[in-house]
Write a protein that holds these residues in place. Structure first.
Motif, PDB file in Angstrom:
ATOM      1  N   ALA A 130       0.771  -1.146   0.189  1.00  0.00           N
ATOM      2  CA  ALA A 130       0.100   0.080  -0.098  1.00  0.00           C
ATOM      3  C   ALA A 130       0.592   0.984  -0.311  1.00  0.00           C
ATOM      4  CB  ALA A 130      -0.786   0.151   1.092  1.00  0.00           C
ATOM      5  N   GLN A 131       0.360   2.197  -0.452  1.00  0.00           N
ATOM      6  CA  GLN A 131       1.138   3.666  -0.825  1.00  0.00           C
ATOM      7  C   GLN A 131       0.291   4.659   0.393  1.00  0.00           C
ATOM      8  OE1 GLN A 131       1.361   5.318  -4.301  1.00  0.00           O
ATOM      9  NE2 GLN A 131       2.148   6.870  -3.755  1.00  0.00           N
ATOM     10  N   VAL A 132       1.198   5.526   1.081  1.00  0.00           N
ATOM     11  CA  VAL A 132       0.557   6.806   2.171  1.00  0.00           C
ATOM     12  C   VAL A 132       0.607   7.374   1.235  1.00  0.00           C
ATOM     13  CG1 VAL A 132       1.204   7.522   4.212  1.00  0.00           C
ATOM     14  CG2 VAL A 132       1.951   5.521   4.119  1.00  0.00           C
ATOM     15  N   LEU A 133      -1.456   8.080   1.134  1.00  0.00           N
ATOM     16  CA  LEU A 133      -1.681   9.198   0.746  1.00  0.00           C
ATOM     17  C   LEU A 133      -1.420  10.645   1.606  1.00  0.00           C
ATOM     18  CD1 LEU A 133      -5.186   7.752  -0.526  1.00  0.00           C
ATOM     19  CD2 LEU A 133      -2.970   7.701  -1.177  1.00  0.00           C
ATOM     20  N   TYR A 134      -1.987  10.612   2.729  1.00  0.00           N
ATOM     21  CA  TYR A 134      -2.111  11.648   3.646  1.00  0.00           C
ATOM     22  C   TYR A 134      -1.668  11.361   4.881  1.00  0.00           C
ATOM     23  CZ  TYR A 134      -6.788  11.347   2.745  1.00  0.00           C
ATOM     24  OH  TYR A 134      -7.910  11.330   2.634  1.00  0.00           O
ATOM     25  N   ASP A 135      -1.203  12.246   5.648  1.00  0.00           N
ATOM     26  CA  ASP A 135      -1.467  12.680   7.258  1.00  0.00           C
ATOM     27  C   ASP A 135      -2.868  12.512   7.687  1.00  0.00           C
ATOM     28  OD1 ASP A 135       0.812  11.501   7.840  1.00  0.00           O
ATOM     29  OD2 ASP A 135       2.002  14.007   7.693  1.00  0.00           O
ATOM     30  N   ALA A 136      -3.578  12.042   8.821  1.00  0.00           N
ATOM     31  CA  ALA A 136      -4.905  12.124   9.243  1.00  0.00           C
ATOM     32  C   ALA A 136      -4.735  13.834   9.836  1.00  0.00           C
ATOM     33  CB  ALA A 136      -5.359  11.520  10.478  1.00  0.00           C
ATOM     34  N   ALA A 137      -6.279  13.836   9.849  1.00  0.00           N
ATOM     35  CA  ALA A 137      -6.399  15.793  10.038  1.00  0.00           C
ATOM     36  C   ALA A 137      -6.282  15.907  11.080  1.00  0.00           C
ATOM     37  CB  ALA A 137      -8.075  16.235   9.038  1.00  0.00           C
ATOM     38  N   ASP A 138      -6.401  15.305  12.117  1.00  0.00           N
ATOM     39  CA  ASP A 138      -6.857  15.408  13.439  1.00  0.00           C
ATOM     40  C   ASP A 138      -4.893  15.795  13.868  1.00  0.00           C
ATOM     41  OD1 ASP A 138      -6.615  15.954  16.076  1.00  0.00           O
ATOM     42  OD2 ASP A 138      -7.508  13.741  16.619  1.00  0.00           O
ATOM     43  N   PRO A 139      -4.897  16.745  14.491  1.00  0.00           N
ATOM     44  CA  PRO A 139      -3.344  17.229  15.041  1.00  0.00           C
ATOM     45  C   PRO A 139      -2.754  16.421  16.250  1.00  0.00           C
ATOM     46  CG  PRO A 139      -4.164  19.477  15.368  1.00  0.00           C
ATOM     47  CD  PRO A 139      -5.910  18.133  15.158  1.00  0.00           C
ATOM     48  N   PHE A 140      -3.963  16.551  16.966  1.00  0.00           N
ATOM     49  CA  PHE A 140      -3.732  15.911  18.282  1.00  0.00           C
ATOM     50  C   PHE A 140      -3.325  13.619  18.450  1.00  0.00           C
ATOM     51  CE2 PHE A 140      -6.289  19.591  19.216  1.00  0.00           C
ATOM     52  CZ  PHE A 140      -5.130  20.246  19.697  1.00  0.00           C
ATOM     53  N   THR A 141      -3.628  12.805  17.268  1.00  0.00           N
ATOM     54  CA  THR A 141      -2.941  11.790  16.521  1.00  0.00           C
ATOM     55  C   THR A 141      -2.348  11.448  15.673  1.00  0.00           C
ATOM     56  OG1 THR A 141      -5.143  11.738  15.279  1.00  0.00           O
ATOM     57  CG2 THR A 141      -5.385  11.728  17.365  1.00  0.00           C
ATOM     58  N   ARG A 142      -1.325  10.647  15.724  1.00  0.00           N
ATOM     59  CA  ARG A 142      -0.479   9.855  14.687  1.00  0.00           C
ATOM     60  C   ARG A 142      -1.077   9.035  13.993  1.00  0.00           C
ATOM     61  NH1 ARG A 142       3.411  12.889  13.670  1.00  0.00           N
ATOM     62  NH2 ARG A 142       4.735  11.012  13.679  1.00  0.00           N
ATOM     63  N   LYS A 143      -2.025   9.667  13.003  1.00  0.00           N
ATOM     64  CA  LYS A 143      -2.391   9.141  11.887  1.00  0.00           C
ATOM     65  C   LYS A 143      -2.294   8.721  10.704  1.00  0.00           C
ATOM     66  CE  LYS A 143      -6.438   7.871  15.210  1.00  0.00           C
ATOM     67  NZ  LYS A 143      -7.693   7.615  15.360  1.00  0.00           N
ATOM     68  N   VAL A 144      -2.397   8.070   9.410  1.00  0.00           N
ATOM     69  CA  VAL A 144      -2.063   8.073   8.622  1.00  0.00           C
ATOM     70  C   VAL A 144      -3.131   7.298   7.372  1.00  0.00           C
ATOM     71  CG1 VAL A 144       0.389   8.729   8.356  1.00  0.00           C
ATOM     72  CG2 VAL A 144      -0.176   6.291   7.726  1.00  0.00           C
ATOM     73  N   VAL A 145      -2.972   7.745   6.268  1.00  0.00           N
ATOM     74  CA  VAL A 145      -4.187   6.854   5.398  1.00  0.00           C
ATOM     75  C   VAL A 145      -3.856   6.769   3.968  1.00  0.00           C
ATOM     76  CG1 VAL A 145      -5.781   7.471   4.147  1.00  0.00           C
ATOM     77  CG2 VAL A 145      -5.881   8.937   5.815  1.00  0.00           C
ATOM     78  N   ILE A 146      -4.005   4.953   4.637  1.00  0.00           N
ATOM     79  CA  ILE A 146      -3.414   4.299   2.593  1.00  0.00           C
ATOM     80  C   ILE A 146      -4.028   4.848   1.651  1.00  0.00           C
ATOM     81  CG2 ILE A 146      -1.832   3.653   4.440  1.00  0.00           C
ATOM     82  CD1 ILE A 146      -3.630   1.289   5.305  1.00  0.00           C
ATOM     83  N   ASN A 147      -3.410   3.512   0.344  1.00  0.00           N
ATOM     84  CA  ASN A 147      -4.473   3.264  -0.567  1.00  0.00           C
ATOM     85  C   ASN A 147      -5.317   2.449  -0.966  1.00  0.00           C
ATOM     86  OD1 ASN A 147      -2.536   2.149  -0.806  1.00  0.00           O
ATOM     87  ND2 ASN A 147      -2.575   3.389  -2.890  1.00  0.00           N
ATOM     88  N   LYS A 148      -5.428   1.659  -0.126  1.00  0.00           N
ATOM     89  CA  LYS A 148      -6.189   0.424  -0.405  1.00  0.00           C
ATOM     90  C   LYS A 148      -7.646   0.437   1.375  1.00  0.00           C
ATOM     91  CE  LYS A 148      -3.483  -1.692  -3.165  1.00  0.00           C
ATOM     92  NZ  LYS A 148      -2.570  -1.815  -2.828  1.00  0.00           N
ATOM     93  N   GLY A 149      -8.330  -0.177   0.960  1.00  0.00           N
ATOM     94  CA  GLY A 149      -9.432  -0.602   1.843  1.00  0.00           C
ATOM     95  C   GLY A 149     -10.528  -1.936   1.632  1.00  0.00           C
ATOM     96  N   LEU A 150     -11.701  -1.950   2.073  1.00  0.00           N
ATOM     97  CA  LEU A 150     -12.770  -2.926   1.601  1.00  0.00           C
ATOM     98  C   LEU A 150     -12.881  -2.937   0.914  1.00  0.00           C
ATOM     99  CD1 LEU A 150     -15.605  -1.669   3.616  1.00  0.00           C
ATOM    100  CD2 LEU A 150     -13.841  -2.985   4.393  1.00  0.00           C
ATOM    101  N   MET A 151     -12.604  -2.636  -0.522  1.00  0.00           N
ATOM    102  CA  MET A 151     -12.214  -3.181  -1.905  1.00  0.00           C
ATOM    103  C   MET A 151     -11.076  -3.987  -2.034  1.00  0.00           C
ATOM    104  SD  MET A 151     -13.720  -0.260  -3.846  1.00  0.00           S
ATOM    105  CE  MET A 151     -13.452  -1.208  -5.431  1.00  0.00           C
ATOM    106  N   HIS A 152     -10.219  -3.929  -1.567  1.00  0.00           N
ATOM    107  CA  HIS A 152      -8.897  -4.496  -1.699  1.00  0.00           C
ATOM    108  C   HIS A 152      -8.657  -5.425  -0.258  1.00  0.00           C
ATOM    109  CE1 HIS A 152      -7.892  -0.507  -3.231  1.00  0.00           C
ATOM    110  NE2 HIS A 152      -7.370  -1.040  -3.510  1.00  0.00           N
ATOM    111  N   GLN A 153      -9.758  -6.394   0.039  1.00  0.00           N
ATOM    112  CA  GLN A 153      -9.775  -7.203   1.406  1.00  0.00           C
ATOM    113  C   GLN A 153      -8.942  -7.125   2.227  1.00  0.00           C
ATOM    114  OE1 GLN A 153      -9.877  -7.916  -2.088  1.00  0.00           O
ATOM    115  NE2 GLN A 153     -11.761  -8.515  -1.749  1.00  0.00           N
TER     116      GLN A 153
END
Length: 306
Positions: A130-153
């Motif tokens: 998977a590829q990291v798309l961007y960091d999550a919008a919440d500045p008080f957490t440490r999260k990232v968003v990747i380009n794989k989801g339910l459609m990719h099992q």
């Protein structure tokens, strides 16, 4: 000559026309009209396009010296960095080759020993890139968003790692993307194993020392933990496969009046800068289901019947 026959008008050379205040008022009104017309009706957009098209050759010619200097500097920098990266890649390749040979030997020995002791083989976790798309919008957490989801099992709770170690866990799944909570998030906990001593513990995200850090909590003040110890996943949580690198101990604080030691760790993975990750299936999907008697005993109803 009688005075009444003289022209009292000023010569054309000294004629002033409208006053300066009148000109200011007219120009201000015209500017205001053009701004409103451009903002509401986009009347100046064609003129702006024409001016930009006409000035583009001039801008291009003016930027050529700067582009030439930057290209030359980038070329020499790229050549030097490429040579350095190639040398480093050769060293890593040699080291990885040696480790691969050792790992193959250890896997064969492990398989023979497990067969000898009649133990079940270790669970293998399939992986997805998977590829990291961007960091999550919440500045008080440490999260990232990747380009794989339910459609990719992609399953909820899947471990996520890069080439150096674990970076987090999938905590929210959407149709085409997923949210990964990093191991440095303050609400994230991961069971770890000290590779030197074999002691188990739990590492929590901690940002008190610096942005990307972990804290190994609930370890006794006299526990055998030293700076430089390698922490790997223990595999007892049913999520992370055992043996994945997590962090390395950076600092140990022991106080006489404290029951637990303060142990600070740094993650081995590139938590805040990685772009490509590997998502593993959680081990809970491969582990056998718990017996019905154990589930009944663990439920509140079963506890009440006891």
């Amino acid at each position: 000559m009688p005075l009444g026959t003289l022209d009292r008008d000023p010569p054309p050379f000294f004629r002033q026309g409208p006053s300066a205040l009148s000109k200011l008022a007219v120009c201000s009104a015209l500017a205001l009209f053009l701004m409103v017309a451009d903002a509401r009706f986009k009347m100046m957009q064609p003129m702006r396009v024409m001016l930009a098209t006409a000035l583009y050759p001039v801008q291009w010619l003016a930027l050529q010296p700067v582009v030439l200097v930057q290209t030359t500097a980038t070329y020499f920098t790229t050549v030097a960095s490429a040579e350095s990266a190639q040398e480093e890649a050769r060293k890593k390749l040699s080291l990885q080759s040696l480790r691969a040979i050792q790992v193959e030997q250890l896997e064969l020995e492990n398989l023979r020993l497990r067969k000898l002791l009649d133990l079940s083989p270790r669970l293998a976790a399939p992986a997805k890139a998977a590829q990291v798309l961007y960091d999550a919008a919440d500045p008080f957490t440490r999260k990232v968003v990747i380009n794989k989801g339910l459609m990719h099992q992609l399953a909820l709770g899947s471990p996520v790692l890069d080439e150096m170690g674990v970076i987090g866990q999938v905590t929210r799944v959407y149709p085409t993307m997923s949210e990964v909570t990093l191991i440095t998030d303050r609400d994230h906990a991961i069971p770890v194993l000290n590779a030197r001593t074999g002691a188990r513990g739990v590492a929590f995200g901690d940002t008190s020392t610096h942005a990307d850090a972990l804290e190994l909590r609930y370890m006794a003040a006299n526990a055998d933990v030293a700076v430089g110890d390698l922490l790997t996943t223990s595999g007892v949580d049913g999520v992370y496969p055992p043996g994945l690198p997590v962090a390395r101990v950076e600092k140990v604080e022991r106080q006489v009046d404290a029951v637990f030691a303060r142990i600070y760790c740094v993650p081995l993975a590139l938590v805040s800068g990685t772009t490509h990750v590997l998502v593993l299936d959680p081990l809970s999907d491969q582990m056998p289901a718990r017996p019905a008697s154990e589930l009944q005993a663990a439920s509140p109803k079963g506890a009440g019947l006891r």
